[in-house]
Design an enzyme around this catalytic site. Structure first.
Site, PDB file in Angstrom:
ATOM      1  N   SER A  64       0.727  -1.261  -0.091  1.00  0.00           N
ATOM      2  CA  SER A  64      -0.205  -0.047  -0.077  1.00  0.00           C
ATOM      3  C   SER A  64       0.829   1.255  -0.091  1.00  0.00           C
ATOM      4  CB  SER A  64      -0.913   0.062   1.424  1.00  0.00           C
ATOM      5  OG  SER A  64      -1.583  -1.044   1.164  1.00  0.00           O
TER       6      SER A  64
HETATM    7  N1  SAH Z   1      -1.063  -4.869   4.260  1.00  0.00           N
HETATM    8  C1  SAH Z   1      -0.369  -5.230   2.814  1.00  0.00           C
HETATM    9  C2  SAH Z   1      -1.321  -4.714   1.642  1.00  0.00           C
HETATM   10  C3  SAH Z   1      -1.216  -6.003   0.789  1.00  0.00           C
HETATM   11  S1  SAH Z   1      -2.445  -5.957  -0.403  1.00  0.00           S
HETATM   12  C4  SAH Z   1       1.007  -4.481   2.678  1.00  0.00           C
HETATM   13  O1  SAH Z   1       1.242  -3.710   3.547  1.00  0.00           O
HETATM   14  O2  SAH Z   1       1.830  -4.831   1.835  1.00  0.00           O
HETATM   15  C5  SAH Z   1      -3.933  -6.844  -0.103  1.00  0.00           C
HETATM   16  C6  SAH Z   1      -3.373  -8.323   0.608  1.00  0.00           C
HETATM   17  O3  SAH Z   1      -4.698  -8.622   0.920  1.00  0.00           O
HETATM   18  C7  SAH Z   1      -2.881  -8.859  -0.646  1.00  0.00           C
HETATM   19  O4  SAH Z   1      -1.900  -9.726  -0.230  1.00  0.00           O
HETATM   20  C8  SAH Z   1      -4.005  -9.981  -0.907  1.00  0.00           C
HETATM   21  O5  SAH Z   1      -3.531 -11.323  -1.250  1.00  0.00           O
HETATM   22  C9  SAH Z   1      -4.643 -10.262   0.312  1.00  0.00           C
HETATM   23  N2  SAH Z   1      -6.065 -10.841   0.587  1.00  0.00           N
HETATM   24  C10 SAH Z   1      -7.038 -10.482  -0.461  1.00  0.00           C
HETATM   25  N3  SAH Z   1      -8.037 -11.263  -0.172  1.00  0.00           N
HETATM   26  C11 SAH Z   1      -7.840 -11.729   1.091  1.00  0.00           C
HETATM   27  C12 SAH Z   1      -8.629 -12.516   1.927  1.00  0.00           C
HETATM   28  N4  SAH Z   1     -10.061 -12.913   1.673  1.00  0.00           N
HETATM   29  N5  SAH Z   1      -8.198 -12.884   3.018  1.00  0.00           N
HETATM   30  C13 SAH Z   1      -7.043 -12.350   3.432  1.00  0.00           C
HETATM   31  N6  SAH Z   1      -6.245 -11.462   2.769  1.00  0.00           N
HETATM   32  C14 SAH Z   1      -6.289 -11.371   1.480  1.00  0.00           C
END
Ligand code: SAH
Length: 213
Positions: A64
């Site tokens: 993000s």
């Molecule tokens: N907090 C992360 C943001 C990653 S983007 C950072 O700082 O890098 C969002 C993430 O949510 C992705 O890794 C994706 O695989 C995960 N995601 C998507 N759907 C999900 C779900 N149903 N349960 C858990 N994680 C999920």
């Protein structure tokens, strides 16, 4: 890759940028000043690490934008020792921020590849979340509930009920809600059945995946 004084200097500039954009919480800013964001990205992209931008990581996901991380973290109002759940571990950057804020941190990731990679990486870096789990964030994490705060780091088409029910009284859920663009939304649990809702403008996230096997 290493962390150097040059990286630290860039982080200071990033913190200045975030302050100009309205972030005020000094513990959130201190966490961002401390965490080597470039190490959370593939080598070769380190020049992008301290720009205020989202960036691609493994498995078609993104780390993000620092402003978004700061904005969500500020809304959580974390105190030392709080029980905090993150949905979407991804690169682990937001997880590291939660650890720096003194939270007992739980995080769920839906994609196995990322889950494994990030688990190893965070421990190498010295971060000790209480538990990282591979699973479906729509369900929350009942076994460690209730939480003082829950943060969702992917765009949710709707607000999953288990996340609301796993909050403590006065607990806070910060969740971007919407399909194409998301409205950053805060729910504060006022009583067993009552939630106060506030909205904070548009953000753009990768989708919170549902029914992925
Ligand atoms: N907090 C992360 C943001 C990653 S983007 C950072 O700082 O890098 C969002 C993430 O949510 C992705 O890794 C994706 O695989 C995960 N995601 C998507 N759907 C999900 C779900 N149903 N349960 C858990 N994680 C999920």
């Amino acid at each position: 890759m290493k962390d150097t004084l040059r990286h630290a200097g860039k982080r200071k500039q990033l913190v200045t940028t975030l302050m100009k954009k309205g972030i005020k919480d000094t513990s959130v800013l201190a966490a961002i000043e401390k965490i080597p964001r470039h190490l959370f990205m593939d080598s070769g992209f380190e020049d992008h690490a301290y720009q205020d931008k989202a960036f691609p990581i493994a498995a078609d996901q993104t780390i993000s934008q620092p402003y978004t991380v700061a904005f969500q973290s500020e809304l959580l109002q974390i105190k030392n020792g709080d029980n905090v759940l993150e949905i979407g571990t991804g690169s682990g950057y937001q997880t590291a921020v939660l650890c720096e804020l003194g939270a007992k941190t739980y995080s769920i990731e839906r994609q196995k590849e990322l889950f494994k990679k990030t688990k190893l990486f965070l421990s190498k870096l010295g971060y000790r979340p209480k538990h990282l789990s591979f699973g479906d964030g729509y369900k929350g994490l009942e076994e460690h509930a209730p939480y003082n705060a829950i943060i969702v780091t992917a765009g949710a088409p709707y607000v999953p009920k288990p996340l609301l029910s796993q909050l403590k009284i006065n607990g806070r859920l910060v969740i971007p809600v919407g399909e194409k663009v998301q409205i950053m939304t805060l729910f504060v649990r006022k009583s067993e059945k009552q939630f106060e809702k506030r909205e904070f403008g548009e953000f753009k996230f990768v989708p919170l995946l549902e029914n992925k096997s």
